[in-house]
Design an enzyme around this catalytic site. Structure first.
Site, short mmCIF file in Angstrom:
data_model
loop_
_atom_site.label_atom_id
_atom_site.label_comp_id
_atom_site.label_asym_id
_atom_site.label_seq_id
_atom_site.Cartn_x
_atom_site.Cartn_y
_atom_site.Cartn_z
N GLY A 239 57.82 10.07 29.01
CA GLY A 239 58.86 9.11 29.35
C GLY A 239 60.20 9.71 29.71
N PRO A 274 54.76 14.84 29.17
CG PRO A 274 55.54 16.93 29.85
CD PRO A 274 54.71 16.26 28.79
N GLY A 275 55.28 13.42 32.37
CA GLY A 275 54.69 13.21 33.70
C GLY A 275 55.80 13.18 34.73
CE1 TYR A 316 56.33 -1.22 36.52
CE2 TYR A 316 56.54 0.46 38.22
CZ TYR A 316 55.83 -0.14 37.21
OH TYR A 316 54.60 0.36 36.87
CB CYS A 355 51.08 -10.48 55.01
SG CYS A 355 50.56 -9.81 56.59
CD GLU A 356 51.98 -9.75 48.43
OE1 GLU A 356 52.87 -10.04 47.61
OE2 GLU A 356 50.81 -9.53 48.14
CE1 TYR A 384 52.93 6.86 35.81
CE2 TYR A 384 55.17 7.69 35.89
CZ TYR A 384 53.98 7.54 35.22
OH TYR A 384 53.82 8.09 33.98
N1 LLP Z 1 52.23 9.19 27.49
C1 LLP Z 1 51.84 7.90 27.44
C2 LLP Z 1 51.12 7.43 26.29
C3 LLP Z 1 52.17 7.04 28.51
O1 LLP Z 1 51.80 5.77 28.45
C4 LLP Z 1 52.90 7.54 29.62
C5 LLP Z 1 53.24 6.66 30.73
C6 LLP Z 1 53.25 8.90 29.63
C7 LLP Z 1 52.91 9.69 28.55
C8 LLP Z 1 53.99 9.54 30.76
O2 LLP Z 1 55.23 8.99 31.01
P1 LLP Z 1 56.24 9.75 32.00
O3 LLP Z 1 56.62 11.04 31.33
O4 LLP Z 1 55.52 9.98 33.26
O5 LLP Z 1 57.38 8.84 32.18
N2 LLP Z 1 54.22 3.03 36.61
C9 LLP Z 1 55.48 3.12 35.91
C10 LLP Z 1 55.42 4.05 34.72
C11 LLP Z 1 54.33 3.72 33.74
C12 LLP Z 1 54.25 4.70 32.65
C13 LLP Z 1 53.00 4.52 31.86
N3 LLP Z 1 52.87 5.44 30.79
C14 LLP Z 1 56.57 3.54 36.89
O6 LLP Z 1 56.28 3.66 38.07
O7 LLP Z 1 57.72 3.72 36.51
#
Ligand code: LLP
Length: 425
Positions: A239, A274-275, A316, A355-356, A384
């Site tokens: 996150g 981390p993503g 979002y 078309c939205e 994402y």
């Molecule tokens: N760990 C868990 C348990 C998670 O659910 C997530 C993301 C991550 C790690 C990685 O989070 P990051 O470091 O990438 O922020 N589609 C949405 C974000 C959904 C996140 C879901 N879970 C967007 O586009 O902002």
């Protein structure tokens, strides 16, 4: 921040111009910078080094095999949420023992696959799942390594759809129940329940919610240890923010400076997931302007990318900085900010062909004038982005390209009309 820069009046990714990439590979096009991916990973690794943690790259943020391979070469472990993601990680060469598997609804098949592969941890989200995991493990003569996902009831102050750490969300079990789960399951055959997992939301652009949730998590670990349970690991989730506008999020070093001291000396293996912080700024979406049009008091730029390539603005209301690849009069952006208003700028909505009315990439932005055929870059689209793309309106998914210095190669080919119907034939 990243290696997408304006030089000589036009956008470059590392050593290649965005215009050359669009020319060679077509649009819409996802472009990733290898140097940025590696740089982001290294910054995380350095920031958290004192804890020697597992850095589990969150596959859901950007799951292209080539990017997973790169993460593995950097030394990453992996965070997956489905059998499909596990398959990708393993195909990319991940050591299954360094994969953690999360998600509120793992199927029996997925659990069996993960047990057979020998994955590192199941992040378990409920008593019912824990019970099922134990039963399946016993039937396979295995012992499942399990972390209990705990819901710390902390507000991450992010979009409601990506808030997970509050009590009313479907994620994890509350702190009181967590103790009961350890009492009920920690000594069950088939289970090695030895860790807790926390993930409060995404993106979390301040440090304080992590401090709160980890403090609560560590209090729980203490209480569990007093009750005689051997807790060996804590997973503090992902996150961590990215820079949709310049300097929007704390740096890896700033998160770590506040969080690592809490964990140091706790006698726990630490895991992070981390993503976005690795991938978001490492990717952009290039799109070409099909038409411009005026209607009411608006000017629309109709481009060849849409909500099917990047759904975040529609889903979002999220902000992505957009700017022409070769801006008129050389008006390159001094920074990425929602506030820019260059001289002679026009107020536009950047929309796609779908078309939205939710099909927009940016709304009410002041941009240098753009005309038919001009390329526009949608920044910070590496996380994402492609992974949430769809074929809605029967639009083939775009290609993905990885740039390494002066070199660019396709890491996912553009889909064709045949791909659209292949699974239906
Ligand atoms: N760990 C868990 C348990 C998670 O659910 C997530 C993301 C991550 C790690 C990685 O989070 P990051 O470091 O990438 O922020 N589609 C949405 C974000 C959904 C996140 C879901 N879970 C967007 O586009 O902002």
């Amino acid at each position: 921040m990243d290696f997408f820069e304006y030089r000589g009046g036009e956008l470059h990714c590392e050593g290649v111009t965005a215009a050359a990439l669009a020319q060679r590979f077509g649009t819409p096009l996802y472009v990733y910078s290898k140097r940025t991916l590696v740089d982001h990973y290294r910054r995380l690794a350095e920031a958290w080094a004192a804890l020697d943690p597992w850095l589990c790259f969150s596959v859901k943020s950007c799951s292209n095999l080539h990017i997973l391979r790169l993460m593995r070469e950097c030394g990453a472990a992996f965070d997956v949420v489905s059998g499909g993601e596990m398959r990708r990680a393993i195909e990319a060469g991940a050591d299954p023992r360094r994969i953690v598997f999360a998600g509120v609804g793992k199927t029996d098949d997925e659990i069996r696959e993960a047990l057979s592969a020998g994955i590192g941890y199941f992040n378990v989200e409920s008593e019912a799942e824990m019970d099922n995991l134990g039963t399946i493990a016993v039937s396979m003569n295995r012992r499942a390594p399990a972390a209990l996902r705990v819901n710390p009831d902390v507000d991450p102050k992010t979009h409601v759809y990506t808030t997970t750490g509050k009590r009313e969300t479907k994620f994890g079990v509350d702190l009181e129940r967590a103790k009961r789960v350890f009492h009920a399951f920690a000594r069950r055959p088939g289970l090695d329940l030895s860790a807790i997992h926390l993930h409060i939301g995404s993106p979390v652009n301040t440090v304080e919610p992590y401090v709160q949730s980890i403090t609560k998590g560590l209090d729980l670990v203490d209480a569990l240890r007093r009750d005689g349970f051997g807790v060996r690991a804590i997973n503090i989730g992902g996150g961590y923010g990215a820079h949709y506008e310049d300097d929007q999020a704390p740096t890896a070093a700033q998160y770590a400076a506040h969080v690592a001291p809490l964990l140091k000396g706790a006698g726990l293996t630490v895991m992070l997931e981390p993503g976005r912080t690795i991938t978001a700024n490492a990717g952009v979406l290039l799109t070409r302007t099909l038409y411009t049009k005026h209607s009411g008091d608006r000017q629309f730029l109709i481009v060849d990318a849409s909500m099917t390539e990047l759904i975040r603005p529609a889903l979002y209301g999220s902000f992505h900085f957009v700017w022409p690849v070769r801006p008129a009069r050389g008006q390159t952006p001094p920074r990425r900010s929602a506030q820019l208003k260059p001289e002679g700028a026009v107020l536009v909505d950047l929309v796609g062909p779908v078309c939205e009315s939710s099909d927009f990439l940016a709304k009410e932005r002041w941009l240098p004038p753009v005309t038919r055929g001009d390329l526009v870059c949608v920044f910070t689209a590496g996380a994402y982005g492609f992974v949430m793309s769809s074929q809605y309106n029967s639009r083939p998914r775009p290609a993905e390209v990885l740039v390494d210095g002066d070199d660019a190669r396709i890491i996912r080919r553009r889909e064709t009309y045949d791909d659209l119907v292949a699974a239906e034939r």
